[in-house]
Design a protein around this motif. Structure first.
Motif, PDB file in Angstrom:
ATOM      1  N   VAL A  39       4.420 -13.277  -3.857  1.00  0.00           N
ATOM      2  CA  VAL A  39       5.289 -13.024  -2.700  1.00  0.00           C
ATOM      3  C   VAL A  39       6.486 -12.185  -3.119  1.00  0.00           C
ATOM      4  O   VAL A  39       6.858 -11.218  -2.443  1.00  0.00           O
ATOM      5  N   PHE A  40       7.086 -12.521  -4.254  1.00  0.00           N
ATOM      6  CA  PHE A  40       8.229 -11.750  -4.748  1.00  0.00           C
ATOM      7  C   PHE A  40       7.836 -10.299  -5.014  1.00  0.00           C
ATOM      8  O   PHE A  40       8.587  -9.374  -4.694  1.00  0.00           O
ATOM      9  N   LEU A  41       6.665 -10.065  -5.596  1.00  0.00           N
ATOM     10  CA  LEU A  41       6.223  -8.716  -5.946  1.00  0.00           C
ATOM     11  C   LEU A  41       5.632  -7.935  -4.770  1.00  0.00           C
ATOM     12  O   LEU A  41       5.449  -6.723  -4.862  1.00  0.00           O
ATOM     13  N   SER A  42       5.364  -8.589  -3.668  1.00  0.00           N
ATOM     14  CA  SER A  42       4.649  -7.942  -2.562  1.00  0.00           C
ATOM     15  C   SER A  42       5.300  -6.662  -2.035  1.00  0.00           C
ATOM     16  O   SER A  42       4.575  -5.719  -1.692  1.00  0.00           O
ATOM     17  N   PRO A  43       6.620  -6.527  -1.971  1.00  0.00           N
ATOM     18  CA  PRO A  43       7.175  -5.265  -1.466  1.00  0.00           C
ATOM     19  C   PRO A  43       6.845  -4.049  -2.339  1.00  0.00           C
ATOM     20  O   PRO A  43       6.870  -2.922  -1.857  1.00  0.00           O
ATOM     21  N   TRP A  44       6.532  -4.273  -3.600  1.00  0.00           N
ATOM     22  CA  TRP A  44       6.273  -3.167  -4.539  1.00  0.00           C
ATOM     23  C   TRP A  44       4.816  -3.092  -4.968  1.00  0.00           C
ATOM     24  O   TRP A  44       4.459  -2.265  -5.784  1.00  0.00           O
ATOM     25  N   ARG A  45       3.995  -3.931  -4.428  1.00  0.00           N
ATOM     26  CA  ARG A  45       2.617  -4.059  -4.895  1.00  0.00           C
ATOM     27  C   ARG A  45       1.870  -2.731  -4.987  1.00  0.00           C
ATOM     28  O   ARG A  45       1.240  -2.424  -5.994  1.00  0.00           O
ATOM     29  N   ASP A  46       1.939  -1.917  -3.961  1.00  0.00           N
ATOM     30  CA  ASP A  46       1.197  -0.657  -3.956  1.00  0.00           C
ATOM     31  C   ASP A  46       1.785   0.374  -4.910  1.00  0.00           C
ATOM     32  O   ASP A  46       1.123   1.349  -5.249  1.00  0.00           O
ATOM     33  N   GLU A  47       3.021   0.169  -5.332  1.00  0.00           N
ATOM     34  CA  GLU A  47       3.694   1.123  -6.212  1.00  0.00           C
ATOM     35  C   GLU A  47       3.712   0.694  -7.676  1.00  0.00           C
ATOM     36  O   GLU A  47       4.122   1.476  -8.533  1.00  0.00           O
ATOM     37  N   LEU A  48       3.317  -0.543  -7.978  1.00  0.00           N
ATOM     38  CA  LEU A  48       3.388  -1.034  -9.351  1.00  0.00           C
ATOM     39  C   LEU A  48       2.371  -0.332 -10.239  1.00  0.00           C
ATOM     40  O   LEU A  48       1.171  -0.343  -9.971  1.00  0.00           O
ATOM     41  N   SER A  49       2.881   0.273 -11.302  1.00  0.00           N
ATOM     42  CA  SER A  49       2.003   0.933 -12.267  1.00  0.00           C
ATOM     43  C   SER A  49       1.548  -0.029 -13.352  1.00  0.00           C
ATOM     44  O   SER A  49       0.556   0.221 -14.025  1.00  0.00           O
ATOM     45  N   GLY A  50       2.286  -1.112 -13.539  1.00  0.00           N
ATOM     46  CA  GLY A  50       1.910  -2.068 -14.557  1.00  0.00           C
ATOM     47  C   GLY A  50       2.775  -3.305 -14.521  1.00  0.00           C
ATOM     48  O   GLY A  50       3.863  -3.307 -13.948  1.00  0.00           O
ATOM     49  N   VAL A  51       2.249  -4.355 -15.112  1.00  0.00           N
ATOM     50  CA  VAL A  51       2.960  -5.620 -15.257  1.00  0.00           C
ATOM     51  C   VAL A  51       2.883  -6.011 -16.727  1.00  0.00           C
ATOM     52  O   VAL A  51       1.795  -6.044 -17.302  1.00  0.00           O
ATOM     53  N   VAL A  52       4.033  -6.285 -17.320  1.00  0.00           N
ATOM     54  CA  VAL A  52       4.104  -6.675 -18.724  1.00  0.00           C
ATOM     55  C   VAL A  52       4.653  -8.092 -18.784  1.00  0.00           C
ATOM     56  O   VAL A  52       5.631  -8.409 -18.116  1.00  0.00           O
TER      57      VAL A  52
END
Length: 75
Positions: A39-52
């Motif tokens: 839910v926290f990440l949902s506003p950026w989901r389509d733009e996220l290039s990666g998660v570390v």
């Protein structure tokens, strides 16, 4: 592009979203619950290039595995 960094602790995580200029767009300490993190990440989901994920704690690997599977499969 946006990037996410997660500092995993035993019962919570600090989740940050930054842009390609290293500006912090959002940061929050959240319980280790996949739904809350998504839910926290949902506003950026389509733009996220990666998660570390940074972690020295190995007791809850399922949460981060679930995050990886959800972000890849639901895209």
């Amino acid at each position: 592009m946006k990037y996410c960094g997660i500092d995993l602790h035993s019962n919570n995580s600090v989740v940050s979203v930054i842009d390609d200029a290293d500006r912090v767009l959002a940061e929050r300490r959240l319980p280790n619950d996949l739904t809350n993190i998504l839910v926290f990440l949902s506003p950026w989901r389509d733009e996220l290039s990666g998660v570390v994920v940074e972690s020295t704690f190995y007791g809850r690997p399922g949460i981060m595995h679930g995050l990886a599977v959800t972000l890849r499969c639901d895209a």
